[in-house]
Scaffold this motif. Structure first.
Motif, PDB file in Angstrom:
ATOM      1  N   LEU A 127     -35.127 -53.948 -29.739  1.00 53.03           N
ATOM      2  CA  LEU A 127     -34.584 -55.276 -30.062  1.00 53.03           C
ATOM      3  C   LEU A 127     -33.278 -55.537 -29.310  1.00 53.03           C
ATOM      4  N   ILE A 128     -32.415 -54.525 -29.264  1.00 53.90           N
ATOM      5  CA  ILE A 128     -31.121 -54.713 -28.576  1.00 53.90           C
ATOM      6  C   ILE A 128     -31.340 -54.920 -27.067  1.00 53.90           C
ATOM      7  N   LEU A 129     -32.255 -54.133 -26.479  1.00 52.72           N
ATOM      8  CA  LEU A 129     -32.511 -54.255 -25.036  1.00 52.72           C
ATOM      9  C   LEU A 129     -33.103 -55.624 -24.692  1.00 52.72           C
ATOM     10  N   ALA A 130     -34.092 -56.050 -25.472  1.00 62.34           N
ATOM     11  CA  ALA A 130     -34.683 -57.377 -25.211  1.00 62.34           C
ATOM     12  C   ALA A 130     -33.642 -58.471 -25.463  1.00 62.34           C
ATOM     13  N   GLY A 131     -32.793 -58.266 -26.474  1.00 62.75           N
ATOM     14  CA  GLY A 131     -31.714 -59.224 -26.752  1.00 62.75           C
ATOM     15  C   GLY A 131     -30.729 -59.304 -25.606  1.00 62.75           C
ATOM     16  N   LEU A 132     -30.456 -58.161 -24.978  1.00 60.15           N
ATOM     17  CA  LEU A 132     -29.538 -58.145 -23.829  1.00 60.15           C
ATOM     18  C   LEU A 132     -30.127 -58.939 -22.660  1.00 60.15           C
TER      19      LEU A 132
ATOM     20  N   LEU B  11     -33.711 -44.390 -17.036  1.00 57.37           N
ATOM     21  CA  LEU B  11     -32.780 -43.734 -16.101  1.00 57.37           C
ATOM     22  C   LEU B  11     -32.838 -44.380 -14.712  1.00 57.37           C
ATOM     23  N   SER B  12     -34.024 -44.841 -14.319  1.00 57.95           N
ATOM     24  CA  SER B  12     -34.160 -45.511 -13.014  1.00 57.95           C
ATOM     25  C   SER B  12     -33.402 -46.838 -13.012  1.00 57.95           C
ATOM     26  N   ALA B  13     -33.522 -47.583 -14.095  1.00 58.85           N
ATOM     27  CA  ALA B  13     -32.804 -48.862 -14.200  1.00 58.85           C
ATOM     28  C   ALA B  13     -31.295 -48.610 -14.174  1.00 58.85           C
ATOM     29  N   SER B  14     -30.848 -47.566 -14.873  1.00 55.55           N
ATOM     30  CA  SER B  14     -29.417 -47.230 -14.889  1.00 55.55           C
ATOM     31  C   SER B  14     -28.928 -46.936 -13.473  1.00 55.55           C
ATOM     32  N   THR B  15     -29.680 -46.125 -12.748  1.00 55.82           N
ATOM     33  CA  THR B  15     -29.304 -45.766 -11.371  1.00 55.82           C
ATOM     34  C   THR B  15     -29.267 -47.001 -10.476  1.00 55.82           C
ATOM     35  N   ILE B  75     -35.457 -40.473 -25.041  1.00 56.21           N
ATOM     36  CA  ILE B  75     -35.873 -41.857 -24.770  1.00 56.21           C
ATOM     37  C   ILE B  75     -34.785 -42.832 -25.226  1.00 56.21           C
ATOM     38  N   LYS B  76     -34.236 -42.581 -26.421  1.00 57.40           N
ATOM     39  CA  LYS B  76     -33.162 -43.457 -26.924  1.00 57.40           C
ATOM     40  C   LYS B  76     -31.944 -43.396 -26.005  1.00 57.40           C
ATOM     41  N   PHE B  77     -31.623 -42.193 -25.520  1.00 63.65           N
ATOM     42  CA  PHE B  77     -30.491 -42.051 -24.597  1.00 63.65           C
ATOM     43  C   PHE B  77     -30.732 -42.881 -23.334  1.00 63.65           C
ATOM     44  N   ALA B  78     -31.945 -42.779 -22.782  1.00 60.60           N
ATOM     45  CA  ALA B  78     -32.248 -43.489 -21.529  1.00 60.60           C
ATOM     46  C   ALA B  78     -32.155 -45.006 -21.725  1.00 60.60           C
ATOM     47  N   ILE B  79     -32.653 -45.499 -22.859  1.00 59.80           N
ATOM     48  CA  ILE B  79     -32.600 -46.952 -23.125  1.00 59.80           C
ATOM     49  C   ILE B  79     -31.141 -47.393 -23.307  1.00 59.80           C
ATOM     50  N   ASN B  80     -30.408 -46.642 -24.138  1.00 59.41           N
ATOM     51  CA  ASN B  80     -29.010 -47.012 -24.406  1.00 59.41           C
ATOM     52  C   ASN B  80     -28.143 -46.900 -23.149  1.00 59.41           C
ATOM     53  N   PHE B  81     -28.436 -45.905 -22.309  1.00 63.00           N
ATOM     54  CA  PHE B  81     -27.672 -45.732 -21.072  1.00 63.00           C
ATOM     55  C   PHE B  81     -27.886 -46.942 -20.156  1.00 63.00           C
ATOM     56  N   ALA B  82     -29.139 -47.366 -20.030  1.00 59.35           N
ATOM     57  CA  ALA B  82     -29.447 -48.546 -19.196  1.00 59.35           C
ATOM     58  C   ALA B  82     -28.752 -49.778 -19.762  1.00 59.35           C
ATOM     59  N   LEU B  83     -28.786 -49.895 -21.077  1.00 57.48           N
ATOM     60  CA  LEU B  83     -28.169 -51.034 -21.752  1.00 57.48           C
ATOM     61  C   LEU B  83     -26.663 -51.103 -21.476  1.00 57.48           C
ATOM     62  N   TRP B  84     -25.983 -49.973 -21.650  1.00 55.11           N
ATOM     63  CA  TRP B  84     -24.538 -49.933 -21.432  1.00 55.11           C
ATOM     64  C   TRP B  84     -24.177 -50.074 -19.954  1.00 55.11           C
ATOM     65  N   ALA B  86     -25.791 -51.928 -17.863  1.00 56.88           N
ATOM     66  CA  ALA B  86     -25.918 -53.366 -17.577  1.00 56.88           C
ATOM     67  C   ALA B  86     -24.731 -54.144 -18.141  1.00 56.88           C
ATOM     68  N   VAL B  87     -24.329 -53.826 -19.365  1.00 57.73           N
ATOM     69  CA  VAL B  87     -23.209 -54.549 -19.999  1.00 57.73           C
ATOM     70  C   VAL B  87     -21.908 -54.289 -19.232  1.00 57.73           C
ATOM     71  N   LEU B  88     -21.606 -53.009 -18.995  1.00 57.03           N
ATOM     72  CA  LEU B  88     -20.332 -52.670 -18.345  1.00 57.03           C
ATOM     73  C   LEU B  88     -20.298 -53.127 -16.884  1.00 57.03           C
ATOM     74  N   SER B  89     -21.439 -53.020 -16.196  1.00 61.27           N
ATOM     75  CA  SER B  89     -21.481 -53.471 -14.796  1.00 61.27           C
ATOM     76  C   SER B  89     -21.293 -54.983 -14.706  1.00 61.27           C
ATOM     77  N   SER B  90     -21.870 -55.716 -15.661  1.00 58.06           N
ATOM     78  CA  SER B  90     -21.703 -57.182 -15.667  1.00 58.06           C
ATOM     79  C   SER B  90     -20.239 -57.541 -15.869  1.00 58.06           C
ATOM     80  N   ILE B  91     -19.595 -56.876 -16.823  1.00 56.47           N
ATOM     81  CA  ILE B  91     -18.168 -57.132 -17.093  1.00 56.47           C
ATOM     82  C   ILE B  91     -17.325 -56.742 -15.876  1.00 56.47           C
ATOM     83  N   LEU B  92     -17.663 -55.598 -15.277  1.00 55.77           N
ATOM     84  CA  LEU B  92     -16.911 -55.109 -14.119  1.00 55.77           C
ATOM     85  C   LEU B  92     -17.005 -56.094 -12.947  1.00 55.77           C
ATOM     86  N   LEU B  93     -18.216 -56.600 -12.688  1.00 55.46           N
ATOM     87  CA  LEU B  93     -18.399 -57.542 -11.569  1.00 55.46           C
ATOM     88  C   LEU B  93     -17.649 -58.847 -11.826  1.00 55.46           C
TER      89      LEU B  93
END
Lengths: 157, 105
Positions: A127-132, B11-15, B75-84, B86-93
């Motif tokens: 949900l959080i990823l799709a929300g992002l 992990l690929s999306a994060s990279t 799996i949760k780590f990989a999803i959360n890592f990609a999420l963060w 994206a968030v931090l890179s957007s703010i940084l840019l």
């Protein structure tokens, strides 16, 4: 094909339209996950969301590289809001590159069988990823609005 | 769909996101790099777009073949890592280009 590729308002419309449909598709996906639905809607929403964002990327990229830099950017830079390009266009064009890789993760999550999805307890992360993706899409849309407004204020469009 | 596809995609999306962000800032600071990016395809943004997708799929295919069983925490780590990322890179840019405009750097 030239009728489409040379028609700048149509290109902008398609870029924006596909992005809106991409955002809507992932909003639909969020509803499917929130309601614990594992029917075809979950998969279809993720597939078309990724497809729409990919089209938006390609069409927006074509417009950006063929028309924006030579025709719109100079007008904004010489107008009353040059920051619209320097800050928002530069940010927007690069943040857009994040969306498709994120949407691919969501697609794989959508394809996960119900048993695996529930065993792994991935609902919150999904949900959080799709929300992002929705939030990034909306913020990119807002930046696009600022850039278009800057061009209009400068008399470019 | 295999669980390791999600782990590998995360992990690929994060990279891909990290490399796009670093390359963008480096190219703004180094005109030779930006010119080289432009010379590859005719436009620096197109080269970065192709690199973003290419990096994603190279890492993805590598991880699909390299990783064995993946568990929930990975799996949760990989999803959360990609999420963060994206968030931090957007703010940084956004911060970088704002600073560039206001001539902070």
């Amino acid at each position: 094909m030239d009728i489409i590729l040379e028609n700048k308002p149509l290109l902008i419309g398609l870029h924006l339209g596909f992005a809106i449909m991409g955002i809507d598709s992932f909003a639909w996906f969020i509803g499917e996950v929130k309601n614990n639905s594992f029917d075809l809607g979950r998969k279809i929403s993720a597939i078309i969301g990724l497809t729409f964002f990919s089209f938006s990327w390609l069409i927006g990229g074509y417009y950006y590289t063929n028309f924006y830099g030579s025709e719109v950017k100079p007008i904004i830079k010489e107008g009353v809001a040059p920051w619209a390009h320097t800050i928002f266009m530069e940010t927007k064009e690069h943040i857009f590159l994040f969306i498709v890789p994120l949407a691919i993760i969501v697609l794989f999550l959508a394809m996960l069988p119900q048993k695996d999805f529930e065993t792994l307890k991935l609902k919150k992360e999904t949900l959080i990823l799709a929300g992002l993706i929705v939030a990034l899409g909306l913020s990119i849309g807002l930046m696009g609005f600022i850039i278009s407004s800057a061009a209009r204020w400068a008399g470019g469009i | 769909m295999s669980k390791k596809y999600i782990y590998s995609a995360g992990l690929s999306a994060s990279t891909s996101i990290i490399s796009t962000t670093i390359l963008t800032i480096l190219a703004e600071e180094n005109s030779q790099l930006k010119n080289w990016l432009q010379s590859v395809t005719g436009h620096h943004w197109v080269t970065k777009s192709i690199l973003a997708i290419t990096i994603f799929f190279i890492i993805f295919i590598f991880l699909i073949n390299a990783s064995n069983k993946t568990n929930s925490a990975q799996i949760k780590f990989a999803i959360n890592f990609a999420l963060w990322c994206a968030v931090l890179s957007s703010i940084l840019l956004l911060a970088y280009f704002s600073g560039h405009y206001f001539k902070f750097w």
